[in-house]
Design a protein around this motif. Structure first.
Motif, PDB file in Angstrom:
ATOM      1  N   UNK A 150      54.871  29.437  30.497  1.00  0.00           N
ATOM      2  CA  UNK A 150      54.295  30.415  29.578  1.00  0.00           C
ATOM      3  C   UNK A 150      53.576  29.637  28.483  1.00  0.00           C
ATOM      4  N   UNK A 151      52.287  29.867  28.355  1.00  0.00           N
ATOM      5  CA  UNK A 151      51.482  29.245  27.306  1.00  0.00           C
ATOM      6  C   UNK A 151      51.008  30.362  26.391  1.00  0.00           C
ATOM      7  N   UNK A 152      51.348  30.261  25.107  1.00  0.00           N
ATOM      8  CA  UNK A 152      51.082  31.362  24.182  1.00  0.00           C
ATOM      9  C   UNK A 152      50.274  30.893  22.987  1.00  0.00           C
ATOM     10  N   UNK A 187      62.033  29.816  31.700  1.00  0.00           N
ATOM     11  CA  UNK A 187      60.627  29.400  31.761  1.00  0.00           C
ATOM     12  C   UNK A 187      60.308  28.457  30.607  1.00  0.00           C
ATOM     13  N   UNK A 188      59.511  27.435  30.879  1.00  0.00           N
ATOM     14  CA  UNK A 188      59.054  26.572  29.791  1.00  0.00           C
ATOM     15  C   UNK A 188      58.055  27.331  28.936  1.00  0.00           C
ATOM     16  N   UNK A 189      58.088  27.064  27.626  1.00  0.00           N
ATOM     17  CA  UNK A 189      57.233  27.776  26.680  1.00  0.00           C
ATOM     18  C   UNK A 189      56.431  26.764  25.892  1.00  0.00           C
ATOM     19  N   UNK A 246      58.332  38.541  31.122  1.00  0.00           N
ATOM     20  CA  UNK A 246      57.738  39.823  30.746  1.00  0.00           C
ATOM     21  C   UNK A 246      57.366  39.776  29.265  1.00  0.00           C
ATOM     22  N   UNK A 247      56.428  40.609  28.879  1.00  0.00           N
ATOM     23  CA  UNK A 247      55.972  40.627  27.487  1.00  0.00           C
ATOM     24  C   UNK A 247      56.696  41.703  26.691  1.00  0.00           C
ATOM     25  N   UNK A 248      56.670  41.532  25.374  1.00  0.00           N
ATOM     26  CA  UNK A 248      57.152  42.540  24.441  1.00  0.00           C
ATOM     27  C   UNK A 248      56.302  42.415  23.190  1.00  0.00           C
ATOM     28  N   UNK A 271      59.541  36.754  19.985  1.00  0.00           N
ATOM     29  CA  UNK A 271      60.161  37.436  21.119  1.00  0.00           C
ATOM     30  C   UNK A 271      59.779  36.772  22.434  1.00  0.00           C
ATOM     31  N   UNK A 272      58.523  36.371  22.578  1.00  0.00           N
ATOM     32  CA  UNK A 272      58.083  35.751  23.825  1.00  0.00           C
ATOM     33  C   UNK A 272      58.730  34.379  24.032  1.00  0.00           C
ATOM     34  N   UNK A 273      58.967  33.670  22.936  1.00  0.00           N
ATOM     35  CA  UNK A 273      59.679  32.395  23.027  1.00  0.00           C
ATOM     36  C   UNK A 273      61.111  32.626  23.544  1.00  0.00           C
TER      37      UNK A 273
END
Length: 204
Positions: free
Chosen positions: A107-109, A148-150, A128-130, A138-140
């Protein structure tokens, strides 16, 4: 890479109401959307617009009037990576998006100012997103919970989403062609003053 671009077309950019009327807000929102789609395509992405109402653009459009979180989550979870790029990132360039798409990680944000998440690349099937509240935090947490790696992608051009009249300063200084020209053609200009730069509008 498939790139989902959420777009709220029913009543866009209500916080710009002191500066732009309803028709102007829709026109300006479409200008930003088209700039974002062009940048995605030039970065090698394959965009699809996820809209709450029909919109006339030159890419596929999926109409889904559910809340943003539910609509985006239905676009995730397959075997192929999916990116999500918001439609009001008027400063986004092909070069910035290409770097985002190429950054390794499940996951790259790209955080937005104020705690939002302005762009994502998702390579993990269980993520999943929020989008409620401080979504970047929240995504972290969601990434951690799913194993999952962030990776946080640090970019001024993706951090600035255009919501408030003060954000229009950034469009005039750094924005892409359609968005910047729309503002100029509609009398919006920089107000340099003696302190922080702002914007003023000359009605025509």
């Amino acid at each position: 890479m498939r790139v989902v671009v959420p777009f709220g077309g029913r009543s866009p950019k209500t916080r710009l109401a002191p500066f732009l009327d309803a028709d102007e807000r829709r026109d300006f929102s479409l200008a930003m959307l088209r700039d974002v789609l062009t940048a995605i395509e030039r970065a090698g992405g394959d965009p699809v617009v996820l809209a709450d109402a029909p919109v006339d653009v030159e890419v596929p459009v999926t109409v889904d009037d559910r809340p943003l979180t539910d609509a985006v989550n239905d676009e995730l979870g397959g075997d192929e990576p999916v990116a999500v790029v918001m439609a009001d990132l008027a400063l986004a360039t092909p070069e910035t998006l290409e770097r985002l798409f190429e950054t390794a990680g499940d996951v790259v944000a790209a955080p937005g100012l104020g705690g939002g998440t302005n762009a994502l690349v998702v390579r993990h099937p269980d993520f999943s997103v929020d989008y409620h509240g401080a979504s970047i935090a929240d995504h972290r947490t969601i990434a951690d919970d799913t194993g999952a790696s962030f990776v946080e992608f640090d970019s001024m051009r993706l951090a600035v989403d255009i919501d408030e009249p003060s954000d229009l300063v950034e469009v005039l200084l750094h924005g892409q062609e359609r968005s910047r020209e729309w503002l100029a053609e509609n009398g919006v200009r920089l107000d340099r003053g003696d302190g922080r730069v702002g914007v003023v509008r000359e009605r025509r």
